[in-house]
Design an enzyme around this catalytic site. Structure first.
Site, PDB file in Angstrom:
ATOM      1  N   GLN A  38       0.829  -1.201   0.000  1.00 18.56           N
ATOM      2  CA  GLN A  38       0.000   0.000   0.000  1.00 18.56           C
ATOM      3  C   GLN A  38       0.870   1.259   0.000  1.00 18.56           C
ATOM      4  O   GLN A  38       2.074   1.207   0.282  1.00 18.56           O
ATOM      5  CB  GLN A  38      -0.907   0.017   1.223  1.00 18.56           C
ATOM      6  N   HIS A  94     -12.313   4.958  17.655  1.00 17.79           N
ATOM      7  CA  HIS A  94     -11.605   3.922  18.405  1.00 17.79           C
ATOM      8  C   HIS A  94     -12.221   3.621  19.767  1.00 17.79           C
ATOM      9  O   HIS A  94     -12.151   2.469  20.233  1.00 17.79           O
ATOM     10  CB  HIS A  94     -10.122   4.303  18.545  1.00 17.79           C
ATOM     11  N   ASP A  99      -1.932   0.807  13.186  1.00 18.50           N
ATOM     12  CA  ASP A  99      -1.535   2.142  13.652  1.00 18.50           C
ATOM     13  C   ASP A  99      -1.392   2.225  15.160  1.00 18.50           C
ATOM     14  O   ASP A  99      -0.873   3.206  15.692  1.00 18.50           O
ATOM     15  CB  ASP A  99      -2.525   3.201  13.166  1.00 18.50           C
ATOM     16  N   ASP A 128      -1.365  -7.857  11.329  1.00 14.43           N
ATOM     17  CA  ASP A 128      -1.453  -6.809  10.309  1.00 14.43           C
ATOM     18  C   ASP A 128      -0.512  -7.183   9.173  1.00 14.43           C
ATOM     19  O   ASP A 128       0.661  -7.499   9.412  1.00 14.43           O
ATOM     20  CB  ASP A 128      -1.084  -5.444  10.893  1.00 14.43           C
ATOM     21  N   ASP A 169      -1.196 -12.251   6.352  1.00  9.74           N
ATOM     22  CA  ASP A 169      -2.591 -12.128   5.951  1.00  9.74           C
ATOM     23  C   ASP A 169      -3.467 -12.726   7.045  1.00  9.74           C
ATOM     24  O   ASP A 169      -3.239 -13.852   7.508  1.00  9.74           O
ATOM     25  CB  ASP A 169      -2.833 -12.859   4.638  1.00  9.74           C
ATOM     26  N   ALA A 170      -4.488 -11.976   7.466  1.00  4.10           N
ATOM     27  CA  ALA A 170      -5.327 -12.409   8.578  1.00  4.10           C
ATOM     28  C   ALA A 170      -6.078 -13.689   8.264  1.00  4.10           C
ATOM     29  O   ALA A 170      -6.305 -14.521   9.147  1.00  4.10           O
ATOM     30  CB  ALA A 170      -6.301 -11.298   8.954  1.00  4.10           C
ATOM     31  N   ASP A 185     -10.206  -4.469  12.797  1.00  4.96           N
ATOM     32  CA  ASP A 185     -10.028  -3.050  12.463  1.00  4.96           C
ATOM     33  C   ASP A 185      -9.309  -2.950  11.127  1.00  4.96           C
ATOM     34  O   ASP A 185      -8.138  -2.593  11.052  1.00  4.96           O
ATOM     35  CB  ASP A 185      -9.239  -2.359  13.583  1.00  4.96           C
TER      36      ASP A 185
END
Length: 517
Positions: free
Chosen positions: A240, A270, A294, A314, A348-349, A366
């Site tokens: 990304q 959040h 983040d 993540d 990868d989740a 999230d």
């Protein structure tokens, strides 16, 4: 080495290099289209298809070249060197001036593809004097395909991560230029139009040098124009484009051009994401965060006593490293990534949750919006079933679900998909000024609480022991109440469940009224 062997070797080197350059050109333009237009799967499919079609056109046009094949091949490489090197500069530079940047990128794909299509027929005809037809065609195609493999690996592991979209096109142009230069000076005596070809060499060299010098300011300018506020940080990762902007003392995070948070109001996202879920869990000791690189959701988690471990999954290691080390992120997330109870897994989740054997008391999803097929699988029926299997007794799960106002069908699709996975759901929403109306779905095992019971328990939450900026008992009643029209029974009937084999969610998301905001 005989002249024949030497000539054949030079031509094979040229074919290998052009195969490498050709596939990298396809990847560069596809990635550019993704970052500037969104929807990775769609853009890659369109750009690659256009380039393959154009390559066929180029191959057909090669029949019109009846003489001076070497001149034509060298000239093609010089033109390609300029077009490929200028790809990012044109896209980013003109994106600041024109609205239909997609047309520009697709036009580049057609033109570059057409020139790439000229290469193989021309070099095959050039090589026929040195190898018989059977060996000639096999040898040329072999070197081209080997070059394509090497180019793909080079793009994925070296060029994109280290050169980014700023300098990868320039390096690509340099490959085509080197091929042309090698052929020009190796076979100068065979070149028919020496003045033209040498002039093309000089022009290409000047253009490459100029693009190498001005690429960064041009791309930076193009990026800056896309954002309302000053860009203070930008980096390209294999996954990304990460951009941070600043206005006064506030910061915004954008991933591939989409806003992820603003420090103006990120607490409005959040706090509802984390605290109701934690409070409705019997013993929130083991936490799983899907996404959230983040560190802001993690910041809220650490406010709860009794948390023993957090696993954050993540995909992008650059994102989690920024959250851990960059001064801007550390200031925003309060050094949440430095707690020894945290384990970060960059994977990868979907793959992680499939192979993981752990149970978690709280699961927080999230992730970015499901605007593409590659993200859609993390909002699919199969994925929610696997998450449910990893949710402990008494545990609670929540996922961000986009906007119930701007993309109602997408929101309802996630609702129906989670219901189909056997979860009791509590829909939630909140108005976030910089992002608009946003929504979530909190969930528990159906045999532990019905949707109505989950709602009643949520309405009793006080949050008195948690330090928050927004969330309190009164706010909770606003979060779980919706006006008329959101859960319209007729619309719910029309919406399908999202699965890996039938990813309807990106289509619903794209149909949203995002241009209104």
């Amino acid at each position: 080495m005989s002249d024949t062997v030497r000539t054949g070797l030079i031509l094979k080197i040229a074919v290998f290099a052009t195969g490498l350059a050709g596939v990298v050109a396809e990847f560069v333009l596809s990635t550019l289209a993704t970052y500037l237009l969104g929807d990775a799967v769609f853009q890659w499919a369109v750009v690659m298809s256009l380039m393959l079609f154009a390559m066929g056109v180029g191959s057909r046009l090669s029949r019109l070249v009846r003489k001076d094949l070497l001149d034509a091949f060298i000239l093609t490489e010089f033109v390609l060197s300029i077009l490929c090197a200028a790809a990012s500069c044109l896209a980013y530079g003109l994106a600041a001036r024109i609205s239909e940047v997609g047309i520009l990128i697709y036009s580049q794909a057609l033109l570059i593809g057409c020139l790439i299509g000229l290469e193989i027929p021309l070099v095959t005809r050039l090589n026929r004097s040195y190898e018989e037809l059977r060996i000639n065609i096999a040898s040329v195609m072999e070197k081209d395909y080997f070059g394509a493999l090497f180019g793909g690996l080079l793009f994925a592991f070296v060029a994109l991560p280290h050169l980014g979209l700023t300098y990868t096109p320039v390096a690509l142009g340099a490959v085509n230029f080197s091929v042309a230069g090698l052929l020009l000076f190796s076979f100068l005596g065979l070149v028919k139009r020496k003045r033209l070809i040498v002039s093309a060499f000089s022009v290409s060299l000047v253009c490459l040098a100029g693009l190498a010098w001005f690429a960064e300011p041009i791309v930076t300018y193009g990026e800056q124009v896309q954002y309302r506020d000053k860009v203070v940080y930008a980096t390209q990762t294999p996954y990304q484009k990460i951009v941070i902007t600043r206005w006064r003392q506030n910061h915004w995070l954008f991933l591939n051009g989409q806003e992820q948070f603003s420090t103006v109001d990120e607490h409005l996202y959040h706090e509802p994401l984390v605290h109701p879920t934690m409070e409705l869990t019997d013993k929130p000791e083991r936490i799983l965060i899907i996404g959230g690189g983040d560190g802001l959701a993690l910041r809220e988690i650490w406010k709860h006593k009794g948390v023993k471990s957090v696993v954050m999954v993540d995909l992008d290691p650059v994102m989690t490293k920024l959250a851990r080390d960059h001064a801007i992120f550390r200031s925003i997330n309060k050094d949440s990534m430095h707690d020894p109870r945290l384990t970060v897994i960059n994977q990868d989740a979907g793959s992680f949750i499939k192979d993981d054997t752990g149970l978690y008391d709280v699961i927080i999803v999230d992730l970015p919006d499901p605007d593409s097929v590659d993200l859609s699988h993390l909002y699919s029926l199969g994925f929610y079933r696997r998450l449910k299997a990893h949710l402990s007794l008494g545990g609670t799960m929540i996922t961000q679900a986009g906007s119930p106002f701007f993309a109602k069908k997408a929101y309802l699709c996630i609702y129906k998909t989670m219901q189909a996975a056997g979860l009791s759901l509590l829909p939630m929403h909140n108005n976030i000024p910089t992002m608009g109306e946003w929504g979530w779905f909190m969930a528990k095992h159906q045999n532990e609480a019905s949707a109505g019971e989950l709602r009643q328990r949520a309405l009793q939450l006080e949050f008195k022991e948690i330090k928050t900026k927004f969330l309190n008992h009164e706010a909770m009643s606003v979060l779980v109440n919706f006006g008329k029209g959101i859960f319209d029974s007729k619309l719910l009937t029309q919406v399908e469940v999202n699965t890996v084999f039938k990813p309807v969610l990106p289509r619903y998301y794209a149909q949203g009224q995002w241009d209104v905001y």
